[in-house]
Design an enzyme around this catalytic site. Sequence first.
Site: not given
Ligand code: CP
Length: 305
Positions: A99, A126, A221, A260, A288
Amino acid sequence: MTRHFLKVTDLSPEEIRRVLDRARELKCEPIGRAFAGRTVALIFHKPSTRTRVSFSVGVHQQGGMPLYLGQGETQLGTSESIEDTARVLSRYVDAVVIRTFAQADVEAFAEAATVPVINGLTDERHPCQALTDIFTFEESFPASRGRTITYLGDGNNVAASLGAAAALTGIHLNLALPEGYDLPDAMMEELRGLSQAYGTMLEVFRDPVAAVRDSSALYTDVWISMGQSETAEKLRALEPFRVDEELLASSAPDAVVMHCLPAHRGSEITDAVLDGANSVVFDQAENRLHVQKALLEFLLAEEGK
Ligand code: CP
């Protein structure tokens, strides 16, 4: 051949289907030995609850070891290049989840790596979230092909990857975005190309009520993504796109509500909707775990071919 998952289209529609089908099995039977003796590095340059924890727990549940490497905990980006870090980690671990900010950095890492690399979110995309979104949508609507998801709010990385995943799985996408907060032109061009190639519809709306009218899902979001600064102008523009009970009532009665997470309650979504009967938001968060396990299993199996 080493396969990576840096964007949704790194998998074919048939491969996405295989991953989602396997995720359904893993949801029923979460514990196993699929990753026994394997280590998965988790490089995170931004905060995370769901991505970090679901990958960590998923690897552990299948007998492997997750290795969290937070910002400033390795030489990456300070005294070592992205490429050298990728080469070195490939000698130790079996897969890497990253990330970070720039999509180009994840691509550079994958180019030099000799193990699968998974994009755990960049400013542009994402894809793990998007696979999970389709999985969750299909839990409510198993015959999902030809249905419509409406994404409301800011044209961000989540909207971009959702658009790609929807096209590859035969789902139509409405983008309800205020003027000035569209997806970048290059991304819209990419999504239009996918939608044309896979025979789905992609439509941009400025009126949120018109956008949700025939939708099976309302998806939103946060309005201000990680690293962005809040402006009164942006918040004003997004105000009509809030997912509240009135907007939900304008859609199909069985429409589900998706987010999300993390949510800014009262901002892009109200408490009543997020906690209401139509919300599948916390299933989405749980999923997830199942989808990413299936994805990792798929990518590691490809290594052996
Ligand atoms: N939706 C998502 O990626 O959550 P985080 O940022 O907590 O990983």
